[in-house]
Design an enzyme around this catalytic site. Structure first.
Site, PDB file in Angstrom:
ATOM      1  N   HIS A 167     -44.570  17.151   5.505  1.00 58.85           N
ATOM      2  CA  HIS A 167     -43.035  17.345   5.208  1.00 58.85           C
ATOM      3  C   HIS A 167     -42.817  18.671   4.262  1.00 58.85           C
ATOM      4  CE1 HIS A 167     -39.248  14.516   5.033  1.00 58.85           C
ATOM      5  NE2 HIS A 167     -39.107  15.564   5.773  1.00 58.85           N
ATOM      6  N   HIS A 206     -43.844   3.150   3.891  1.00 58.55           N
ATOM      7  CA  HIS A 206     -42.538   3.896   4.365  1.00 58.55           C
ATOM      8  C   HIS A 206     -42.172   3.072   5.495  1.00 58.55           C
ATOM      9  CE1 HIS A 206     -39.491   6.515   6.091  1.00 58.55           C
ATOM     10  NE2 HIS A 206     -39.668   7.418   5.021  1.00 58.55           N
ATOM     11  N   ASN A 261     -41.444   8.861  -4.381  1.00 63.13           N
ATOM     12  CA  ASN A 261     -40.193   8.649  -5.065  1.00 63.13           C
ATOM     13  C   ASN A 261     -40.226   6.915  -5.396  1.00 63.13           C
ATOM     14  OD1 ASN A 261     -39.582   9.461  -2.014  1.00 63.13           O
ATOM     15  ND2 ASN A 261     -39.267   7.138  -2.116  1.00 63.13           N
ATOM     16  N   LYS A 288     -35.054   4.458  -4.264  1.00 63.71           N
ATOM     17  CA  LYS A 288     -35.317   5.603  -3.537  1.00 63.71           C
ATOM     18  C   LYS A 288     -33.569   6.032  -3.266  1.00 63.71           C
ATOM     19  CE  LYS A 288     -36.707   7.636   0.775  1.00 63.71           C
ATOM     20  NZ  LYS A 288     -37.470   7.571   2.162  1.00 63.71           N
ATOM     21  N   LYS A 313     -48.888  12.807   5.771  1.00 67.89           N
ATOM     22  CA  LYS A 313     -47.880  13.288   5.844  1.00 67.89           C
ATOM     23  C   LYS A 313     -47.588  14.765   5.281  1.00 67.89           C
ATOM     24  CE  LYS A 313     -42.828  12.125   4.615  1.00 67.89           C
ATOM     25  NZ  LYS A 313     -41.919  10.950   4.089  1.00 67.89           N
ATOM     26  N   ASP A 321     -43.162   6.103  -0.607  1.00 65.99           N
ATOM     27  CA  ASP A 321     -42.081   5.235  -1.019  1.00 65.99           C
ATOM     28  C   ASP A 321     -42.512   4.097  -1.708  1.00 65.99           C
ATOM     29  OD1 ASP A 321     -40.308   6.822   0.419  1.00 65.99           O
ATOM     30  OD2 ASP A 321     -39.724   5.200   1.911  1.00 65.99           O
ATOM     31  N   CYS A 334     -38.358  12.200  -0.724  1.00 69.39           N
ATOM     32  CA  CYS A 334     -39.504  12.868  -0.399  1.00 69.39           C
ATOM     33  C   CYS A 334     -39.325  14.329  -0.340  1.00 69.39           C
ATOM     34  CB  CYS A 334     -40.186  12.173   1.002  1.00 69.39           C
ATOM     35  SG  CYS A 334     -39.049  12.174   2.367  1.00 69.39           S
TER      36      CYS A 334
END
Ligand code: NAG
Ligand code: NAG
Ligand code: NAG
Length: 496
Positions: free
Chosen positions: A125, A211, A271, A289, A123, A33, A70
């Site tokens: 994801h 984030h 992003n 975002k 992360k 982010d 994301c």
């Protein structure tokens, strides 16, 4: 004929320059982010000396696009394939059995095949509902981190579940209470120190910062006491400085181990900054975002490497690039073969980054959601496109033109967020408008909507969107079955 020769020559030069005989170590840094205005080199109020130095001595990518949130970005980064081809065009991976399809090949797998030792920190994801989706089962030798989407930076708790693991082992009791950035940086340094240098290293360092939630040790926040009055933004700024120090520590570890001279460091956000309550900032780009405005999808990114030829160091590259391009670019750099049975959306951009060639892409499909709604088409005098439903949420860039259809995203429809954390409304914003066109060369801030002056361009771009529509794979389930916390161990993890 001549162009073929030139092509071979360029390939040859870039291989010599890069000494491909020993493939470089690759450190891929993602800061979650991070907005356009959230790095010191774009915003001098922020203290990010390492990021600024690496970017300033490397190649800044100024025309570089990601998805507006994301999941699509991270799955595209791992595969070089477009989110529309993965069924992961929107939403998070958390509550439902969604994930990077198992017949896709990850960057970890490709680099492992090319002889790399491969590690991911932070992360992931890309899915976790079953074991087989976890990163250490998808090309990474080791995984130390969390599965996504976001954690408390001290407790590693997410939705009442601890979320920090070493491969299959829940390690929250060991690290809980330690700020995530320190823990990840320490792990990264340990991996570098322990690395067997007869092999190249691939380190995917995927920070939890910046984030939400807004958290940073006081020492990082304090330096902004007089320069940033907004308290949320002040903490956020502390987060950027903390992540910067982590990157400094990683860089020093590479240097101490004599590995920096043969490393390629890639830095990217996933992003745009999450503006308003999350305190990210993309000024002067519009939105943030979750939106398809530039603030949501044009990301900060750069490459740093001692292997870059002198002429390309400290340059600002304006070639059009997309997050999927890293996959073929890095796999080729590693001496591997990025191509397989499935068509990549990404293209190899290494020669563009070196300044030896133009961008290898003419357009970027930024967003194309698979749900269409009202079946409305573009008709303006003689200019008609009966194929593409303009109520679809989509955005595409072709050359200097950017077209948005449907809603500009699920957040921040009508405003910019300035450096003082104030929203600036667009007085001309018409929420009912379904087609918006901007000339980004002249208007990178997206202030002036000009579709009525350029129907021909609109028609061309709608046709291109329609072409992409035919390639969409149905979006993976966001409904049933729900996540089952009772079937997990101590940590968030597989439940099927
Ligand atoms: C960087 O390394 C120094 C020295 O070991 C340490 O004190 C500091 O906490 C580290 N910073 C981060 C963000 O990991
Ligand atoms: C976690 O914090 C404790 C207490 O401050 C410290 O002793 C330990 O070294 C830390 N561990 C890591 C991995 O940072
Ligand atoms: C975009 O906005 C910034 C900040 O207001 C301004 O300095 C810049 O000139 C704008 N760019 C263009 C091309 O209008």
């Amino acid at each position: 004929m001549t162009s073929t020769i030139v092509c071979f020559l360029l390939l040859f030069i870039s291989r010599i320059v890069l000494g491909v005989a020993t493939p470089p170590h690759i450190v891929l840094i993602v800061v979650d982010d991070l907005g356009w205005n959230d790095v010191g080199y774009n915003n001098p109020v922020l203290n990010t000396p390492t990021i600024d130095r690496l970017a300033g001595n490397g190649v800044k990518l100024l025309n570089y696009y990601v998805a507006n949130h994301c999941v699509p970005s991270r799955n595209m980064l791992m595969t070089g394939r477009h989110a529309i081809h993965l069924g992961l065009g929107s939403g998070v991976i958390g509550y439902h059995p969604r994930g990077l399809p198992l017949d896709e090949t990850t960057l970890g797998e490709k680099l492992k095949t090319a002889g790399y030792s491969t590690h991911i920190i932070g992360k992931w994801h890309c899915g976790f509902f079953s074991d087989r989706y976890l990163p250490h089962n998808r090309g990474f030798d080791t995984f130390f981190g969390y599965l996504g989407p976001g954690i408390d930076h001290y407790t590693y708790i997410e939705r009442n579940m601890p979320n920090l693991r070493k491969n299959d082992v829940c390690v929250v009791s060991q690290y809980g209470g330690n700020f995530s950035t320190f823990v990840y940086a320490t792990e990264g340094v340990d991996i570098i120190n322990a690395h067997d240098q007869s092999k190249p290293l691939f380190l995917y360092l995927s920070f939890a910062l910046v984030h939400a939630p807004l958290q940073a040790p006081e020492s990082y926040v304090k330096q902004y006491e007089t320069t940033i009055l907004n308290e949320d933004r002040r903490i956020f700024a502390g987060m950027t400085s903390c992540v910067d120090e982590a990157i400094a520590n990683i860089t020093h570890a590479l240097e101490r181990n004599d590995m920096l001279k043969n490393s390629v460091i890639v830095f990217t956000s996933d992003n745009g900054g999450a503006i308003a309550n999350s305190a990210g900032n993309n000024w002067p780009l519009r939105g943030g975002k979750g939106s398809n405005w530039e603030g949501g999808v044009r990301a900060v990114a750069f490459v740093y490497s001692d292997l870059l030829p002198q002429e390309s160091r400290g340059t600002e590259n304006t070639g059009l690039m997309h997050i999927t391009d890293w996959f073929p670019t890095l796999v080729k750099l590693a001496g591997g073969n990025p191509y397989g049975k499935k068509k990549l959306y990404g293209v190899d951009q290494w020669n563009m980054i070196l300044g030896l060639d133009k961008s290898h892409r003419g357009d970027v499909l930024i967003t194309l959601e698979s749900t269409t709604h009202a079946n409305i088409h573009y008709k303006t005098g003689l200019f008609v496109n009966n194929a593409f439903d303009i109520t679809t949420t989509a955005a595409i860039k072709m050359g200097k033109w950017k077209l948005l259809t449907g809603s500009p995203g699920f957040t921040y429809d009508n405003y910019w967020f300035n450096s003082d954390q104030q929203a600036i409304e667009d007085p001309d914003y018409d929420v009912r408008r379904l087609v918006r066109l901007y000339n980004l060369d002249e208007d990178p801030n997206e202030t002036t909507e000009i579709s009525d002056q350029h129907h021909d361009i609109v028609i061309k771009m709608l046709a291109k969107l329609h072409k992409y529509t035919r390639e969409i794979v149905p979006e993976q389930s966001k409904t049933e079955p729900r996540i089952d916390f009772d079937k997990m161990g101590q940590c968030l993890g597989p439940w099927v």
